[in-house]
Write a protein that holds these residues in place. Sequence first.
Motif, PDB file in Angstrom:
ATOM      1  N   UNK A  22      -4.399  12.709   6.278  1.00  0.00           N
ATOM      2  CA  UNK A  22      -4.334  11.649   5.272  1.00  0.00           C
ATOM      3  C   UNK A  22      -2.884  11.290   4.947  1.00  0.00           C
ATOM      4  N   UNK A  23      -2.009  12.288   4.893  1.00  0.00           N
ATOM      5  CA  UNK A  23      -0.584  12.029   4.650  1.00  0.00           C
ATOM      6  C   UNK A  23       0.003  11.199   5.785  1.00  0.00           C
ATOM      7  N   UNK A  24      -0.350  11.567   7.011  1.00  0.00           N
ATOM      8  CA  UNK A  24       0.181  10.861   8.180  1.00  0.00           C
ATOM      9  C   UNK A  24      -0.313   9.414   8.221  1.00  0.00           C
ATOM     10  N   UNK A  25      -1.601   9.225   7.948  1.00  0.00           N
ATOM     11  CA  UNK A  25      -2.189   7.885   8.040  1.00  0.00           C
ATOM     12  C   UNK A  25      -1.769   6.979   6.890  1.00  0.00           C
ATOM     13  N   UNK A  26      -1.531   7.570   5.728  1.00  0.00           N
ATOM     14  CA  UNK A  26      -1.265   6.755   4.551  1.00  0.00           C
ATOM     15  C   UNK A  26      -2.570   6.357   3.877  1.00  0.00           C
ATOM     16  N   UNK A  27      -2.488   5.899   2.650  1.00  0.00           N
ATOM     17  CA  UNK A  27      -3.687   5.619   1.864  1.00  0.00           C
ATOM     18  C   UNK A  27      -4.552   4.526   2.480  1.00  0.00           C
ATOM     19  N   UNK A  28      -3.961   3.425   2.878  1.00  0.00           N
ATOM     20  CA  UNK A  28      -4.734   2.290   3.387  1.00  0.00           C
ATOM     21  C   UNK A  28      -5.567   2.649   4.614  1.00  0.00           C
ATOM     22  N   UNK A  29      -4.942   3.266   5.615  1.00  0.00           N
ATOM     23  CA  UNK A  29      -5.660   3.612   6.841  1.00  0.00           C
ATOM     24  C   UNK A  29      -6.676   4.717   6.587  1.00  0.00           C
ATOM     25  N   UNK A  30      -6.356   5.651   5.684  1.00  0.00           N
ATOM     26  CA  UNK A  30      -7.295   6.718   5.348  1.00  0.00           C
ATOM     27  C   UNK A  30      -8.573   6.142   4.749  1.00  0.00           C
ATOM     28  N   UNK A  31      -8.434   5.253   3.786  1.00  0.00           N
ATOM     29  CA  UNK A  31      -9.609   4.645   3.162  1.00  0.00           C
ATOM     30  C   UNK A  31     -10.387   3.799   4.162  1.00  0.00           C
ATOM     31  N   UNK A  57      -2.871   7.271  -6.818  1.00  0.00           N
ATOM     32  CA  UNK A  57      -1.894   6.178  -6.729  1.00  0.00           C
ATOM     33  C   UNK A  57      -1.107   6.225  -5.426  1.00  0.00           C
ATOM     34  N   UNK A  58      -0.816   5.073  -4.893  1.00  0.00           N
ATOM     35  CA  UNK A  58      -0.067   4.972  -3.630  1.00  0.00           C
ATOM     36  C   UNK A  58       1.271   5.711  -3.709  1.00  0.00           C
ATOM     37  N   UNK A  59       1.923   5.617  -4.859  1.00  0.00           N
ATOM     38  CA  UNK A  59       3.263   6.191  -4.997  1.00  0.00           C
ATOM     39  C   UNK A  59       3.316   7.703  -4.925  1.00  0.00           C
ATOM     40  N   UNK A  60       2.185   8.377  -5.197  1.00  0.00           N
ATOM     41  CA  UNK A  60       2.175   9.852  -5.163  1.00  0.00           C
ATOM     42  C   UNK A  60       1.226  10.369  -4.077  1.00  0.00           C
ATOM     43  N   UNK A  61       0.830   9.469  -3.195  1.00  0.00           N
ATOM     44  CA  UNK A  61      -0.152   9.840  -2.159  1.00  0.00           C
ATOM     45  C   UNK A  61       0.291  11.070  -1.362  1.00  0.00           C
TER      46      UNK A  61
END
Length: 339
Positions: A320-329, A274-278
Amino acid sequence: MPDTGETRFNDVIRGDISFRNDLMDDYILLKSDGFPTYHLANIVDDHLMQTTHVIRGEEWLSSTPKHVLLYRAFAWQEPQFIHLPLLLNTDRSKLSKRQGDVTVEEYLRLGYFPEAIINFVALLGWNPGTEQEIFSLEDLVKEFSFERINKSGAVFDIAKLNWLNKYYINNSDKRWSTVKDPLVEKIKKTLELRNIVVKDIDLTVSAIEQRLTGPNELIKILDTEFIFLPQKNSDGSVKKLNYPKELLIWKKMSDEEELKISLDEIFKILSDIPEGVWASQVEQILLTEAANKGDRGMLLWPLRVALSGQKVSPGPADIAKILGKEETLERVKDAIDKI
């Protein structure tokens, strides 16, 4: 100058020193325009200012008998003389501007903590007689003495300054002067100038700061280990990573089909977070899934390359933490599309 005998004086660091008078030339006190030379102006100024300690570099040692004789000629109280050892480069040559930065202002501009600089300078040629290396101002006031300054030259070791600076980065409660981290501000400004866009700027800055051995390496590390940071094009889009697909293949993978299976699995694992706990869970989830593989590289290596485009970088979970979920995927999808 006297023709015979010796001129003796005491130096706090070097003890009793003597110079043969017959080896010293007479020297000029007043120039033809009536102005005094340095030798005369120096001791008159110190006398009128009631100077008690003359602290200067050891290159002035040979001039000291001239000054001592002037004090005695005027029947003035001589100050205590303290001639400090020279600062040397690591190759034992004299520290100079030609071989690097030598001013406090320049090191402050680079982002070094004032506490680190003070601590570092205090230890140049001096030690308290113990193993202690970190000193507060109160410690230095209490412990410092001229008598414990070494006679030999002190090596300006930038690695030691970087070590001290890293200490004050990691121990903000020990900083007595700095409220804001100067390196943090420098990193943020540099990222802005490079059109870097990240989801969590504080997390990104912290990751960069922890990888630096010294503030002077910021540009180098941004151009190498952190080259993966998302950079905006002129049209507002984010630049794509450019790397050969062969780099994605872990050394124990047999073919591209095995690589694709691994990348598809990575994409599903990450999509389910989930985005909220990424930021709080992505690392633990990735490490758990990688451990279940038996060989962690089967999962973590292609992910590292997909997110960074390189062999050497921060860990894939950190990226992955730095990029965030959207950019990582998005980057994992780009890697899959390469196959």
